[in-house]
Design an enzyme around this catalytic site. Structure first.
Site, PDB file in Angstrom:
ATOM      1  N   LYS A   1       0.824  -1.213   0.000  1.00 11.71           N
ATOM      2  CA  LYS A   1       0.000   0.000   0.000  1.00 11.71           C
ATOM      3  C   LYS A   1       0.857   1.263   0.000  1.00 11.71           C
ATOM      4  O   LYS A   1       0.613   2.185  -0.755  1.00 11.71           O
ATOM      5  CB  LYS A   1      -0.909   0.055   1.235  1.00 11.71           C
ATOM      6  CG  LYS A   1      -1.954  -1.033   1.309  1.00 11.71           C
ATOM      7  CD  LYS A   1      -2.925  -0.794   2.473  1.00 11.71           C
ATOM      8  CE  LYS A   1      -2.261  -0.847   3.834  1.00 11.71           C
ATOM      9  NZ  LYS A   1      -1.778  -2.186   4.234  1.00 11.71           N
TER      10      LYS A   1
ATOM     11  N   ARG B   1      -9.527   0.961   8.705  1.00  8.44           N
ATOM     12  CA  ARG B   1      -9.144  -0.431   8.980  1.00  8.44           C
ATOM     13  C   ARG B   1     -10.231  -1.177   9.735  1.00  8.44           C
ATOM     14  O   ARG B   1     -10.047  -2.366  10.018  1.00  8.44           O
ATOM     15  CB  ARG B   1      -7.883  -0.450   9.827  1.00  8.44           C
ATOM     16  CG  ARG B   1      -6.579  -0.658   9.068  1.00  8.44           C
ATOM     17  CD  ARG B   1      -5.456  -0.621  10.080  1.00  8.44           C
ATOM     18  NE  ARG B   1      -4.260  -1.280   9.666  1.00  8.44           N
ATOM     19  CZ  ARG B   1      -3.242  -0.687   9.032  1.00  8.44           C
ATOM     20  NH1 ARG B   1      -3.324   0.570   8.683  1.00  8.44           N
ATOM     21  NH2 ARG B   1      -2.166  -1.369   8.756  1.00  8.44           N
TER      22      ARG B   1
ATOM     23  N   ARG C   1      11.545  -7.390   5.417  1.00 10.81           N
ATOM     24  CA  ARG C   1      11.558  -5.957   5.077  1.00 10.81           C
ATOM     25  C   ARG C   1      12.552  -5.203   5.958  1.00 10.81           C
ATOM     26  O   ARG C   1      12.617  -5.414   7.164  1.00 10.81           O
ATOM     27  CB  ARG C   1      10.150  -5.389   5.257  1.00 10.81           C
ATOM     28  CG  ARG C   1      10.054  -3.915   4.925  1.00 10.81           C
ATOM     29  CD  ARG C   1       8.634  -3.489   4.715  1.00 10.81           C
ATOM     30  NE  ARG C   1       7.859  -3.486   5.947  1.00 10.81           N
ATOM     31  CZ  ARG C   1       6.590  -3.083   6.011  1.00 10.81           C
ATOM     32  NH1 ARG C   1       5.955  -2.700   4.917  1.00 10.81           N
ATOM     33  NH2 ARG C   1       5.950  -3.091   7.151  1.00 10.81           N
TER      34      ARG C   1
ATOM     35  N   ARG D   1      11.514  -2.617  11.188  1.00 13.98           N
ATOM     36  CA  ARG D   1      10.436  -2.009  11.973  1.00 13.98           C
ATOM     37  C   ARG D   1      10.096  -2.935  13.126  1.00 13.98           C
ATOM     38  O   ARG D   1      10.052  -4.148  12.951  1.00 13.98           O
ATOM     39  CB  ARG D   1       9.207  -1.844  11.076  1.00 13.98           C
ATOM     40  CG  ARG D   1       8.809  -0.411  10.854  1.00 13.98           C
ATOM     41  CD  ARG D   1       7.803  -0.298   9.728  1.00 13.98           C
ATOM     42  NE  ARG D   1       6.499  -0.861  10.078  1.00 13.98           N
ATOM     43  CZ  ARG D   1       5.426  -0.760   9.291  1.00 13.98           C
ATOM     44  NH1 ARG D   1       5.519  -0.150   8.136  1.00 13.98           N
ATOM     45  NH2 ARG D   1       4.288  -1.284   9.657  1.00 13.98           N
TER      46      ARG D   1
ATOM     47  N   ARG E   1      -0.596  -8.926  13.177  1.00 19.05           N
ATOM     48  CA  ARG E   1      -1.146  -7.963  12.217  1.00 19.05           C
ATOM     49  C   ARG E   1      -1.998  -8.654  11.164  1.00 19.05           C
ATOM     50  O   ARG E   1      -3.030  -8.134  10.756  1.00 19.05           O
ATOM     51  CB  ARG E   1       0.004  -7.187  11.540  1.00 19.05           C
ATOM     52  CG  ARG E   1       0.595  -6.125  12.461  1.00 19.05           C
ATOM     53  CD  ARG E   1       2.005  -5.750  12.082  1.00 19.05           C
ATOM     54  NE  ARG E   1       2.111  -5.084  10.798  1.00 19.05           N
ATOM     55  CZ  ARG E   1       3.222  -5.072  10.059  1.00 19.05           C
ATOM     56  NH1 ARG E   1       4.297  -5.691  10.482  1.00 19.05           N
ATOM     57  NH2 ARG E   1       3.232  -4.432   8.931  1.00 19.05           N
TER      58      ARG E   1
END
Ligand code: ADP
Ligand code: ZN
Length: 221
Positions: free
Chosen positions: A13, A88, A127, A160, A171
């Site tokens: 996104k 969300r 990531r 992160r 998540r």
């Protein structure tokens, strides 16, 4: 025109939002970025949000709705905005509908990016981001050197906090339970453009731009 980018964590996104906002010349509003910034600055909201985010849980609706309401009231959003990571929950979607109606805007065009779960796990757990130049990359794209350094500026890369494996699982669960129902919600409202989020950044960007273009042409006025 206001646009919502919907999709699971790791769907891309943020990457797509940046490109699309530039292409359409409207502001890119990422609730995740705003919350991370608030957490880094240690504001009152930031301090509340940080432990929830690190654990992979959603931040309460009142907090994010307040953030988005403030941001949408700024003059640069008059022509429309691109929302990334909001709404969300169904409650957030209802609040967004009211905010847009209150400033005379049409309901949003909702672009949803679909990516299989295994691919999401792979993308998120590998990531890495650069604290100096903000480059986002993946360990599979880096040489085997450790510690990993930014290929663009040479700073040490970071993960992160919420990309740790347990937080990633949380998540994905939060998404499945609270956010995925928005696909049906916006589909029923006739506002949904569903996109295949697999493939290169460029090819997905082309699909997204085409979907937004056809949604725009289909609208009156
Ligand atoms: P991703 O889409 O990769 O999960 P984001 O940067 O969009 O990451 O969001 C990171 C975290 O910020 C979320 O896991 C959540 O804790 C919080 N957050 C962001 N947007 C919202 C929202 N609209 N409602 C509740 N929490 C949010
Ligand atoms: Zn860098």
């Amino acid at each position: 025109m206001d646009i919502v980018l919907l999709g699971p964590p790791g769907a891309g996104k943020g990457t797509q939002a940046e490109r699309l906002a530039e292409h359409l010349e409207i502001p890119h509003i990422s609730t995740g970025d705003i919350l991370r910034d608030a957490a880094a600055r240690g504001t009152q909201w930031g301090q509340k949000a940080k432990p929830l985010m690190d654990a992979g849980k959603l931040v309460p609706d009142e907090v994010v709705v307040g953030i988005v309401a403030d941001r949408l009231a700024e003059p640069d959003c008059q022509r429309g905005a691109l929302l990334d990571g909001f709404p969300r929950t169904i409650a957030q979607a209802g609040a967004l509908g009211e905010l847009l109606a209150a400033c005379g805007h049409a309901p949003p065009v909702v672009v949803s990016l679909a990516v299989p779960d295994e691919e999401l796990m792979r993308r998120l757990s590998g990531r890495r981001s650069c604290p100096r130049c903000q480059l986002i990359t993946h360990v599979d794209e880096l040489p085997d050197a450790s510690p990993a350094v930014c290929p663009r500026c040479g700073a040490g890369l970071e993960r992160r906090d919420d990309d740790a494996p347990e937080a990633v699982r949380r998540r994905l669960d939060e998404y499945a339970e609270k956010t995925r129902p928005l696909i049906q919600y916006y589909g029923d409202a006739g506002l949904l453009q569903a996109i295949d989020g697999n493939g290169s950044v460029d090819s997905v960007a082309q699909r997204v731009a085409a979907a937004v273009g056809s949604a725009r042409n289909a609208r009156p006025g």
